[in-house]
Design a protein around this motif. Structure first.
Motif, mmCIF file in Angstrom:
data_model
loop_
_atom_site.group_PDB
_atom_site.id
_atom_site.type_symbol
_atom_site.label_atom_id
_atom_site.label_comp_id
_atom_site.label_asym_id
_atom_site.label_seq_id
_atom_site.Cartn_x
_atom_site.Cartn_y
_atom_site.Cartn_z
ATOM 1 N N LEU A 128 56.049 49.757 28.884
ATOM 2 C CA LEU A 128 55.923 48.359 29.294
ATOM 3 C C LEU A 128 54.849 47.644 28.480
ATOM 4 O O LEU A 128 53.780 48.205 28.233
ATOM 5 C CB LEU A 128 55.534 48.279 30.780
ATOM 6 N N GLN A 178 62.823 47.284 33.824
ATOM 7 C CA GLN A 178 61.522 47.840 34.163
ATOM 8 C C GLN A 178 60.502 46.720 34.337
ATOM 9 O O GLN A 178 60.636 45.640 33.760
ATOM 10 C CB GLN A 178 61.060 48.855 33.125
ATOM 11 N N TRP A 180 56.247 45.675 36.105
ATOM 12 C CA TRP A 180 55.042 45.907 36.894
ATOM 13 C C TRP A 180 55.340 45.421 38.318
ATOM 14 O O TRP A 180 56.059 44.443 38.506
ATOM 15 C CB TRP A 180 53.873 45.124 36.332
ATOM 16 N N ARG A 232 54.262 50.734 38.126
ATOM 17 C CA ARG A 232 55.253 50.461 37.092
ATOM 18 C C ARG A 232 56.576 51.091 37.516
ATOM 19 O O ARG A 232 56.619 52.275 37.876
ATOM 20 C CB ARG A 232 54.793 51.029 35.747
#
Length: 271
Positions: A128, A178, A180, A232
């Motif tokens: 990320l 994906q 946070w 995450r």
């Protein structure tokens, strides 16, 4: 001054009404598509199970079958102890609304605080970008925000731009999303991990398949209590067949530990 419980804790709260039976009030703010979000339901059910066996408050493994869509309003969680031995108890639970049976689940419960060793894995954390380089719900086009389900405003998610093209009609085709993730008013704990594994949009969005994807079965494994800070999340699917798809999720904490994993089987999205 009395501390005000976080929204997640209020929304997943249960009240013991009889031996092994708990009353819940499913919140309208956790709706997605045609029903209440499966991860939120799993956390609510999981909270009742965590109160069933003293000294074993945490889910270690839990598998739930979603028999029918749950709706906002009163619900009953009925729990049973199948075996309580050593460090792990095996439990069962059912969620019902009125005369309708909505969820049935089996779970192993223990105490994750007793796990003092590091989580060892050959897996790698999601690749990320830094938080400030990711995009949140507030960055989405107005037409997307206007159509987003209430669930999306219950937490803070910052998406990797490379896997967020679905939000503007340009999915990557990889079947990967994906981000946070955090709850706005509390640190992560095992119960919130049950929410996190089903919080993101379905991975099929990245295949250009949009809409509500009802969960048929969801299994989560919890490895440790998460460290404070942002989580995450990585959602991925590799197979869409027969009107269904599988979705794998990994949850990594701020200490770079793989603290939860899940797999679910869901129906392909419907408008």
């Amino acid at each position: 001054m009395t501390d005000v419980p976080a929204e997640f804790d209020r929304a997943t709260g249960v009240t013991a009404s009889a031996d092994g039976t708990y009353a819940a009030d499913l919140g309208a703010g956790w709706v997605v598509g045609g029903g209440v979000n499966g991860g939120y339901l799993l956390a609510t059910l999981g909270r009742a199970l965590g109160q069933t066996v003293p000294g074993k408050p945490d889910p270690v493994a839990i598998s739930a079958y979603y028999l029918a869509a749950s709706t906002p309003g009163p619900a009953t969680v009925t729990t049973r102890v199948l075996r309580d031995g050593g460090s792990v108890a095996t439990l069962a639970a059912d969620v019902s609304q009125g005369d309708s049976h909505r969820i049935t689940a089996l779970a192993a419960y223990g105490d994750l605080s007793g796990l003092t060793d590091d989580v060892a894995t050959t897996a790698s954390p999601p690749d990320l970008p830094p938080l400030e380089q990711c995009v949140g719900f507030g960055d989405a086009p107005p037409e997307f925000r206007d159509q987003a389900p209430p669930l999306m405003s219950r937490f803070d998610m910052r998406f990797d731009v490379a896997s967020a093209g679905w939000a503007v009609g340009t999915p990557s085709g990889r079947g990967l999303i994906q981000c946070w993730f955090r709850l706005p008013d509390r640190e992560p704990d095992p119960l919130s991990l049950l929410l996190a594994v089903d919080a993101m949009p379905p991975a099929t969005f990245d295949l250009g398949m949009y809409g509500w994807a009802p969960t048929l079965e969801l299994t989560a494994h919890l490895r440790a209590r998460p460290a404070p800070g942002w989580l995450r999340l990585r959602h991925a699917t590799r197979n869409v067949a027969g009107g269904m798809f599988e979705e794998d999720c990994e949850v990594w904490d701020s200490a770079d530990r793989l603290v939860a994993q899940s797999r679910q089987l869901a129906r392909t999205p419907r408008p």
